[in-house]
Design an enzyme around this catalytic site. Structure first.
Site, PDB file in Angstrom:
ATOM      1  N   CYS A  55      -2.871 -16.375 -31.024  1.00 10.26           N
ATOM      2  CA  CYS A  55      -3.825 -16.412 -29.917  1.00 10.26           C
ATOM      3  C   CYS A  55      -5.252 -16.248 -30.411  1.00 10.26           C
ATOM      4  O   CYS A  55      -5.884 -15.206 -30.233  1.00 10.26           O
ATOM      5  CB  CYS A  55      -3.466 -15.349 -28.895  1.00 10.26           C
ATOM      6  SG  CYS A  55      -1.870 -15.709 -28.185  1.00 10.26           S
ATOM      7  N   GLU A  56      -5.753 -17.260 -31.078  1.00  8.96           N
ATOM      8  CA  GLU A  56      -7.124 -17.319 -31.601  1.00  8.96           C
ATOM      9  C   GLU A  56      -7.507 -18.793 -31.636  1.00  8.96           C
ATOM     10  O   GLU A  56      -6.700 -19.629 -32.062  1.00  8.96           O
ATOM     11  CB  GLU A  56      -7.183 -16.831 -33.058  1.00  8.96           C
ATOM     12  CG  GLU A  56      -6.894 -15.391 -33.285  1.00  8.96           C
ATOM     13  CD  GLU A  56      -8.124 -14.489 -33.181  1.00  8.96           C
ATOM     14  OE1 GLU A  56      -9.258 -15.007 -33.167  1.00  8.96           O
ATOM     15  OE2 GLU A  56      -7.921 -13.279 -33.119  1.00  8.96           O
TER      16      GLU A  56
ATOM     17  N   GLY B  36     -11.220 -19.367 -61.995  1.00  4.68           N
ATOM     18  CA  GLY B  36     -12.087 -20.149 -61.125  1.00  4.68           C
ATOM     19  C   GLY B  36     -11.906 -21.647 -61.137  1.00  4.68           C
ATOM     20  O   GLY B  36     -12.459 -22.338 -60.282  1.00  4.68           O
TER      21      GLY B  36
ATOM     22  N   PRO C  80      -6.995 -17.446 -65.008  1.00  6.74           N
ATOM     23  CA  PRO C  80      -6.767 -18.484 -64.005  1.00  6.74           C
ATOM     24  C   PRO C  80      -5.791 -18.023 -62.922  1.00  6.74           C
ATOM     25  O   PRO C  80      -4.815 -17.332 -63.200  1.00  6.74           O
ATOM     26  CB  PRO C  80      -6.139 -19.621 -64.825  1.00  6.74           C
ATOM     27  CG  PRO C  80      -5.439 -18.925 -65.944  1.00  6.74           C
ATOM     28  CD  PRO C  80      -6.263 -17.704 -66.256  1.00  6.74           C
TER      29      PRO C  80
ATOM     30  N   ARG D 215      -6.331 -19.702 -44.913  1.00 12.56           N
ATOM     31  CA  ARG D 215      -7.441 -20.405 -45.568  1.00 12.56           C
ATOM     32  C   ARG D 215      -8.197 -21.374 -44.634  1.00 12.56           C
ATOM     33  O   ARG D 215      -9.422 -21.402 -44.651  1.00 12.56           O
ATOM     34  CB  ARG D 215      -6.965 -21.139 -46.828  1.00 12.56           C
ATOM     35  CG  ARG D 215      -6.293 -20.231 -47.862  1.00 12.56           C
ATOM     36  CD  ARG D 215      -6.134 -20.867 -49.227  1.00 12.56           C
ATOM     37  NE  ARG D 215      -7.404 -21.062 -49.877  1.00 12.56           N
ATOM     38  CZ  ARG D 215      -8.047 -22.207 -49.970  1.00 12.56           C
ATOM     39  NH1 ARG D 215      -7.507 -23.308 -49.476  1.00 12.56           N
ATOM     40  NH2 ARG D 215      -9.216 -22.295 -50.539  1.00 12.56           N
TER      41      ARG D 215
HETATM   42  N1  LLP Z   1     -10.771 -13.260 -61.915  1.00 12.25           N
HETATM   43  C1  LLP Z   1     -11.478 -12.612 -60.972  1.00 12.25           C
HETATM   44  C2  LLP Z   1     -12.267 -11.442 -61.371  1.00 12.25           C
HETATM   45  C3  LLP Z   1     -11.450 -13.056 -59.641  1.00 12.25           C
HETATM   46  O1  LLP Z   1     -12.160 -12.410 -58.721  1.00 12.25           O
HETATM   47  C4  LLP Z   1     -10.664 -14.176 -59.283  1.00 12.25           C
HETATM   48  C5  LLP Z   1     -10.589 -14.635 -57.906  1.00 12.25           C
HETATM   49  C6  LLP Z   1      -9.930 -14.814 -60.304  1.00 12.25           C
HETATM   50  C7  LLP Z   1     -10.015 -14.341 -61.612  1.00 12.25           C
HETATM   51  C8  LLP Z   1      -9.046 -16.005 -60.049  1.00 12.25           C
HETATM   52  O2  LLP Z   1      -9.784 -17.063 -59.571  1.00 12.25           O
HETATM   53  P1  LLP Z   1      -9.102 -18.500 -59.393  1.00 12.25           P
HETATM   54  O3  LLP Z   1      -8.732 -19.002 -60.767  1.00 12.25           O
HETATM   55  O4  LLP Z   1      -7.911 -18.332 -58.527  1.00 12.25           O
HETATM   56  O5  LLP Z   1     -10.160 -19.299 -58.753  1.00 12.25           O
HETATM   57  N2  LLP Z   1      -8.976 -16.375 -51.259  1.00 12.25           N
HETATM   58  C9  LLP Z   1      -9.866 -17.379 -51.790  1.00 12.25           C
HETATM   59  C10 LLP Z   1     -10.092 -17.226 -53.270  1.00 12.25           C
HETATM   60  C11 LLP Z   1     -10.600 -15.862 -53.682  1.00 12.25           C
HETATM   61  C12 LLP Z   1     -10.790 -15.725 -55.158  1.00 12.25           C
HETATM   62  C13 LLP Z   1     -11.056 -14.308 -55.522  1.00 12.25           C
HETATM   63  N3  LLP Z   1     -11.196 -14.080 -56.925  1.00 12.25           N
HETATM   64  C14 LLP Z   1      -9.306 -18.752 -51.429  1.00 12.25           C
HETATM   65  O6  LLP Z   1      -8.288 -18.821 -50.764  1.00 12.25           O
HETATM   66  O7  LLP Z   1      -9.893 -19.769 -51.777  1.00 12.25           O
END
Ligand code: LLP
Length: 421
Positions: free
Chosen positions: A343-344, A239, A275, A313
């Site tokens: 086309c959106e 996150g 991460p 995104r």
């Molecule tokens: N662990 C779990 C259980 C998760 O659901 C996620 C992301 C992560 C780790 C990794 O999170 P990160 O470190 O990448 O923040 N498509 C969206 C982001 C979706 C995240 C889903 N879960 C975007 O483009 O911002």
């Protein structure tokens, strides 16, 4: 910190001009920097240096085999959410004993595959799923390693679409229910209770919510241990955010400081981190070429050859990706919407950007596209997905070929009258 820099007027990825990649590979193309990926992984790992830990890179952020194999070589584990991601990790040479399996909808087939490969643990998201895992394990006369993912009900202060730790969210198990599930599962021989898990959301730019969640998590962890449940891993999820547009997310060291402070006194516990974005986000760009300039009654547009199917995104979250010209020009600036060919109306990659006027045929990049870029790309409008390139020093390699028209129809069948097939 990343390795996409101007040298003179030309934008480089490490030691390779992006214009060279465009010439040899075409556009649109995702370009990743191996040096940036290594640097980010090491920075995160070093931040937790004095601690029993395992970084499980979150495969969903960028699942290209070259990225996975680079992290595997650095000793990374992997956070997966599907059988497909496990398959990729294995193909990339990752160690299944360093794999944690998250996600709310694991199928019996996926559970069986993970059990067969002896993964480190299942991050379980519901009582029903726990039963499904127990059933598969007992069928195979195995003990399934289990962590429960709890929902700490904190507001991560991020985009609502990527917040996961609120009680309205589909993710995790309420703390009270988790407490009961642990106690009820202790004596089951098909389950091995190894840890506790939580992930509150993505693109976190402040540490307060994480601290609040960890306070709840570690308090439950201690309570469970006192109750005789021999947990040995604590998974704090992923996150950590990155800078897309001037945000100032905490550095890995500050993040580690906050996490470790909450974990004090739990020195024997293995800390697991998941991460994704922070490792790969700023290690990748989307290289695109301007097709047309267009002026309508109210607005000026640049039409480029990458669209929302390649990078969703901006359309999905209103996300901002910096747009930079590949060759810096001293030209008058203009304010434009940079749009793709799809086309959106939501196919806008960059809104109201003040840029030096770019001409058809010229190249640009969308920055910070290494996370949730290619892995969320689709074939919408029957557009072949982009190529992917890994730059390492002064060399580069195509790590995924551009799709062809034949790829677009792979697996499709037309039923012809009279045909016996
Ligand atoms: N662990 C779990 C259980 C998760 O659901 C996620 C992301 C992560 C780790 C990794 O999170 P990160 O470190 O990448 O923040 N498509 C969206 C982001 C979706 C995240 C889903 N879960 C975007 O483009 O911002």
């Amino acid at each position: 910190m990343n390795h996409f820099r101007y040298r003179g007027r030309n934008l480089y990825a490490d030691g390779v001009p992006l214009a060279t990649i465009a010439r040899e590979v075409g556009t649109p193309t995702y370009v990743y920097s191996a040096a940036t990926l290594r640097r980010h992984f090491k920075a995160m790992d070093r931040a937790f240096a004095n601690r029993k830990r395992l970084i499980c890179y979150s495969v969903k952020a960028n699942s290209n085999l070259a990225v996975l194999s680079l992290f595997a070589e650095l000793g990374s584990g992997f956070d997966i959410v599907s059988g497909g991601e496990l398959y990729r990790v294995l193909e990339a040479g990752g160690d299944p004993r360093k794999v944690v399996f998250s996600g709310v909808g694991k199928t019996p087939e996926e559970i069986a595959l993970a059990l067969r490969h002896r993964i480190l643990c299942f991050n379980v998201e519901s009582a029903g799923e726990l039963e499904a895992i127990a059933a598969e394990a007992s069928r195979r006369k195995l003990r399934a390693p289990i962590s429960l993912r709890v929902n700490p009900d904190v507001d991560p202060r991020t985009h609502p679409y990527i917040a996961t730790g609120l009680k309205e969210s589909k993710f995790g198990i309420p703390m009270d229910e988790a407490r009961k599930l642990y106690k009820a599962s202790l004596k089951r021989k098909e389950l091995e209770l190894v840890g506790l898990d939580c992930h509150i959301g993505s693109q976190l730019t402040v540490l307060g919510p994480l601290r609040e969640a960890l306070r709840k998590l570690t308090s439950l962890f201690r309570e469970l241990r006192t109750a005789g449940i021999p947990l040995r891993t604590l998974d704090v999820g992923g996150g950590l955010g990155i800078a897309y547009q001037g945000e100032a997310p905490p550095e890995p060291r500050a993040y580690a400081g906050a996490v470790l402070r909450e974990l004090s006194g739990l020195d024997d516990v293995t800390l697991i981190l998941e991460p994704g974005r922070v490792l790969v986000g700023n290690a990748g760009v989307l290289l695109t070429r301007v097709l047309y300039r267009k002026q309508n009654q109210a607005k000026r547009f640049l039409v480029v050859d990458a669209g929302m199917n390649d990078l969703v995104r901006p359309a999905l979250y209103g996300a901002h990706h910096e747009l930079l010209p590949v060759v810096r020009q001293k030209r008058a600036t203009e304010t434009v919407d940079v749009v793709g060919p799809v086309c959106e109306s939501t196919d806008v990659l960059a809104k109201k950007r003040k840029l030096p006027a770019l001409e058809p045929g010229e190249l640009a990049i969308l920055h910070s596209a290494g996370a949730y870029g290619m892995c969320m790309a689709s074939n919408y409008n029957s557009r072949p997905r982009p190529a992917e390139v890994m730059v390492d020093g002064r060399r580069f390699q195509i790590v995924r070929a551009r799709e062809t028209y034949a790829d677009l129809i792979r697996g499709e069948r037309v039923s012809r009258r009279g045909s016996r097939r």
